[in-house]
Write an enzyme that holds these catalytic residues in place. Structure first.
Site, PDB file in Angstrom:
ATOM      1  N   HIS A 129      -5.768   1.175  -1.955  1.00 42.90           N
ATOM      2  CA  HIS A 129      -4.876   2.341  -1.837  1.00 42.90           C
ATOM      3  C   HIS A 129      -4.483   2.588  -0.371  1.00 42.90           C
ATOM      4  O   HIS A 129      -3.297   2.759  -0.051  1.00 42.90           O
ATOM      5  CB  HIS A 129      -5.575   3.566  -2.436  1.00 42.90           C
ATOM      6  CG  HIS A 129      -4.792   4.840  -2.366  1.00 42.90           C
ATOM      7  ND1 HIS A 129      -4.029   5.301  -3.413  1.00 42.90           N
ATOM      8  CD2 HIS A 129      -4.652   5.765  -1.374  1.00 42.90           C
ATOM      9  CE1 HIS A 129      -3.449   6.447  -3.068  1.00 42.90           C
ATOM     10  NE2 HIS A 129      -3.812   6.761  -1.838  1.00 42.90           N
ATOM     11  N   GLU A 130      -5.479   2.609   0.511  1.00 45.54           N
ATOM     12  CA  GLU A 130      -5.181   2.913   1.929  1.00 45.54           C
ATOM     13  C   GLU A 130      -4.335   1.820   2.569  1.00 45.54           C
ATOM     14  O   GLU A 130      -3.498   2.103   3.433  1.00 45.54           O
ATOM     15  CB  GLU A 130      -6.477   3.140   2.720  1.00 45.54           C
ATOM     16  CG  GLU A 130      -7.284   4.357   2.276  1.00 45.54           C
ATOM     17  CD  GLU A 130      -6.519   5.670   2.328  1.00 45.54           C
ATOM     18  OE1 GLU A 130      -5.625   5.819   3.175  1.00 45.54           O
ATOM     19  OE2 GLU A 130      -6.802   6.551   1.485  1.00 45.54           O
ATOM     20  N   HIS A 133      -0.843   2.589   2.122  1.00 47.87           N
ATOM     21  CA  HIS A 133      -0.347   3.536   3.140  1.00 47.87           C
ATOM     22  C   HIS A 133      -0.101   2.818   4.477  1.00 47.87           C
ATOM     23  O   HIS A 133       0.921   3.047   5.135  1.00 47.87           O
ATOM     24  CB  HIS A 133      -1.339   4.673   3.367  1.00 47.87           C
ATOM     25  CG  HIS A 133      -1.434   5.656   2.237  1.00 47.87           C
ATOM     26  ND1 HIS A 133      -0.341   6.144   1.558  1.00 47.87           N
ATOM     27  CD2 HIS A 133      -2.520   6.276   1.669  1.00 47.87           C
ATOM     28  CE1 HIS A 133      -0.737   7.014   0.633  1.00 47.87           C
ATOM     29  NE2 HIS A 133      -2.059   7.110   0.678  1.00 47.87           N
ATOM     30  N   HIS A 139       2.839   8.202  -2.007  1.00 50.63           N
ATOM     31  CA  HIS A 139       2.204   8.327  -3.314  1.00 50.63           C
ATOM     32  C   HIS A 139       3.184   8.105  -4.452  1.00 50.63           C
ATOM     33  O   HIS A 139       4.355   8.459  -4.371  1.00 50.63           O
ATOM     34  CB  HIS A 139       1.520   9.686  -3.435  1.00 50.63           C
ATOM     35  CG  HIS A 139       0.234   9.732  -2.670  1.00 50.63           C
ATOM     36  ND1 HIS A 139      -0.240  10.862  -2.058  1.00 50.63           N
ATOM     37  CD2 HIS A 139      -0.684   8.754  -2.422  1.00 50.63           C
ATOM     38  CE1 HIS A 139      -1.386  10.580  -1.461  1.00 50.63           C
ATOM     39  NE2 HIS A 139      -1.669   9.307  -1.667  1.00 50.63           N
TER      40      HIS A 139
END
Ligand code: TQI
Ligand code: CA
Ligand code: ZN
Ligand code: ZN
Length: 172
Positions: A129-130, A133, A139
């Site tokens: 997930h990170e 980013h 998101h």
């Protein structure tokens, strides 16, 4: 649907080989080789969907992306908050900082049942997930997507969804 950060920041087109360093590990009990394996697997999922390549470097000064575990305040104005709450944060391109809350009950590199540890958080799931980013994704509104803003504790979610793949392929 996937989203970007404001202004759609990305790593520039001439930077397709990105190096990462695991720099701050004194606050975690997870061993170094396990960390290398987990982050390598997490980066490989994004590499498989793009023309980006990721390589670990031992040299912080060579690194585009730096990864570290920190407890509480750690100098960037976004203090960690102890078990649960904020698990980790990463900054948008081309900052490259990826910080993990050392206070979490991280589970890494094994199939030991996550739910057997109370409040356990799967390190690889959070890393995937990170990294989204770090590469420029915000998101997603798709609940199964890696970039959806919540995950149930004690679960593992490491496979990119079609929505994540479409998002990253529209940036790179
Ligand atoms: N950390 C938040 C996150 O990474 C930090 C954050 C909030 C953020 N809003 C943001 C980062 C906007 C970039 C852009 O989303 S977290 C999850 C998930 C977190 C949450 O600790 O809450 C994961 C970290 F999606 F599962 F809820 C990792 Cl996987
Ligand atoms: Ca926390
Ligand atoms: Zn931080
Ligand atoms: Zn997020």
């Amino acid at each position: 649907l996937y989203a970007y950060f404001a202004g759609e920041p990305t790593w520039p087109p001439f930077r397709r080989d990105l190096k990462y360093a695991i720099t701050a590990t004194s606050e975690t009990s997870i061993d170094r080789s396990t960390l290398s394996d987990v982050f390598a697997r997490a980066f490989a999922r994004w590499a498989a969907a793009t023309n980006l390549r990721f390589e670990e470097t031992a040299s912080e000064s060579d690194a585009d992306i730096t990864i570290g575990f920190y407890a509480g305040s750690h100098g960037d104005g976004e203090p960690f908050d102890g078990p649960l709450g904020t698990l980790a944060h990463a900054f948008s391109p081309t900052d490259g900082r990826f910080h993990l809350d050392a206070a979490e009950a991280w589970v890494a590199g094994s199939d030991v049942s996550l739910s057997s540890t109370s409040g356990a958080v799967d390190l690889e799931s959070v890393a995937v997930h990170e990294i989204g980013h770090l590469l420029g994704l915000g998101h997603s509104s798709v609940p199964d997507a890696i970039m959806y803003p919540t995950i149930r504790t004690g679960t593992r979610k490491v496979e990119l969804e079609a929505d994540d793949v479409q998002g990253i392929q529209s940036l790179y």
